[in-house]
Design a protein around this motif. Sequence first.
Motif, PDB file in Angstrom:
ATOM      1  N   CYS A  85       0.664  -6.454 -24.720  1.00 42.68           N
ATOM      2  CA  CYS A  85       1.994  -6.618 -25.309  1.00 42.68           C
ATOM      3  C   CYS A  85       2.956  -5.693 -24.580  1.00 42.68           C
ATOM      4  O   CYS A  85       2.786  -4.471 -24.618  1.00 42.68           O
ATOM      5  N   CYS A 171      10.498  -6.777 -28.410  1.00 38.94           N
ATOM      6  CA  CYS A 171       9.598  -7.855 -28.009  1.00 38.94           C
ATOM      7  C   CYS A 171      10.399  -8.851 -27.183  1.00 38.94           C
ATOM      8  O   CYS A 171      11.386  -9.412 -27.678  1.00 38.94           O
ATOM      9  N   CYS A 258       4.480 -16.478 -26.404  1.00 37.82           N
ATOM     10  CA  CYS A 258       4.037 -15.188 -25.871  1.00 37.82           C
ATOM     11  C   CYS A 258       2.967 -15.468 -24.815  1.00 37.82           C
ATOM     12  O   CYS A 258       1.851 -15.872 -25.146  1.00 37.82           O
TER      13      CYS A 258
HETATM   14 FE1  SF4 Z   1       4.088  -8.322 -28.009  1.00 38.26          FE
HETATM   15 FE2  SF4 Z   1       6.034  -9.962 -28.663  1.00 38.26          FE
HETATM   16 FE3  SF4 Z   1       3.781 -10.963 -27.642  1.00 38.26          FE
HETATM   17 FE4  SF4 Z   1       3.816  -9.914 -30.131  1.00 38.26          FE
HETATM   18  S1  SF4 Z   1       4.913 -11.731 -29.425  1.00 38.26           S
HETATM   19  S2  SF4 Z   1       2.286  -9.544 -28.530  1.00 38.26           S
HETATM   20  S3  SF4 Z   1       5.305  -8.257 -29.877  1.00 38.26           S
HETATM   21  S4  SF4 Z   1       5.243  -9.611 -26.595  1.00 38.26           S
END
Ligand code: SF4
Length: 302
Positions: A85, A171, A258
């Motif tokens: 992340c 994020c 993501c």
């Molecule tokens: Fe990280 Fe955003 Fe992916 Fe969650 S959605 S793992 S906060 S990058």
Amino acid sequence: MENRLIAEIQKLKKEKNAIILAHYYVNEELQALADYVGDSFYLAKVAKGTDADVVVFCGVSFMGESAKMLNPEKTVLMPDITADCPMAHMAQVEKIKELREKYEDLAVVCYINSTAELKSHSDVCVTSSNAVKIVKNLPNQNIFFIPDVNLGRFVAEQVPEKNVILNDGYCPIHKDITGTSIKELKKKHPEALVMAHPECKENVVKLADYVGSTADMIAFAKQSECKEFIVCTEEGVNYRLREDNPDKKFYFGGEYLCRDMKLNTLEKVLHVLKTGENEMKLPEELCEKAVAPLDRMLALAK
Ligand code: SF4
Ligand code: 13P
């Protein structure tokens, strides 16, 4: 092909006394396969309480690290060890040290989406489902909330009696969700309720009828009498929302994916179960320091 992979995974799982954990953002077939699917808080609790010898974690590295720290004698396997992340790295230890000198009673509150290193310099961890409750109940007046500026701001608004100092992490996926796209969807679907994750920007959260973690939003949609929802978070939640509510409609303002969560695949789950590769390993000393704020979270969130 998929069925063969699943059958092989199930067989190996039994042989190795393994369980599969999955976050709501991973691919649908993994959510369907997993023994436990949930938000970050739920998955941390499952990892802490399991009797399994092996935990296969379909998520990103901070989740695997937390599972390992909470259960150091277990083997934690990551289907893709590079799934990370970006927000987990967006805070500086130097800044923590600086603020600790400035405020005698400072509590460093660390969103679970953070590296083990950042956790080891923190007082308590939180997730999006318990951050407000935990910050409210801390004895400290001064709070440094890392790494997420958006969850930090949301907490600060809910706990106005405290001085919450914000950091500048975010994020990248939730950052892409715009107020304009949500307003446009609202024009097309005026009856729809807006649900937003607190990692969203302020203008998006302000448009929401409900703000909560992935699991909170899923529970909200299920119990609501409303039939339409605009969803402000990563699209993986759509799987559970559709499964739970075949009579309801869910709209997303764009393709919010993501990349790191999506690195997890059935093939990779099978591979790590077969080979034992991609084991999450952490230095013992770091583990001991970083688990303390996680344990404190589990105790305070009860
Ligand atoms: Fe990280 Fe955003 Fe992916 Fe969650 S959605 S793992 S906060 S990058
Ligand atoms: P929750 O599932 O705890 O709401 O977290 C969202 C997230 O971004 C996980 O990476």
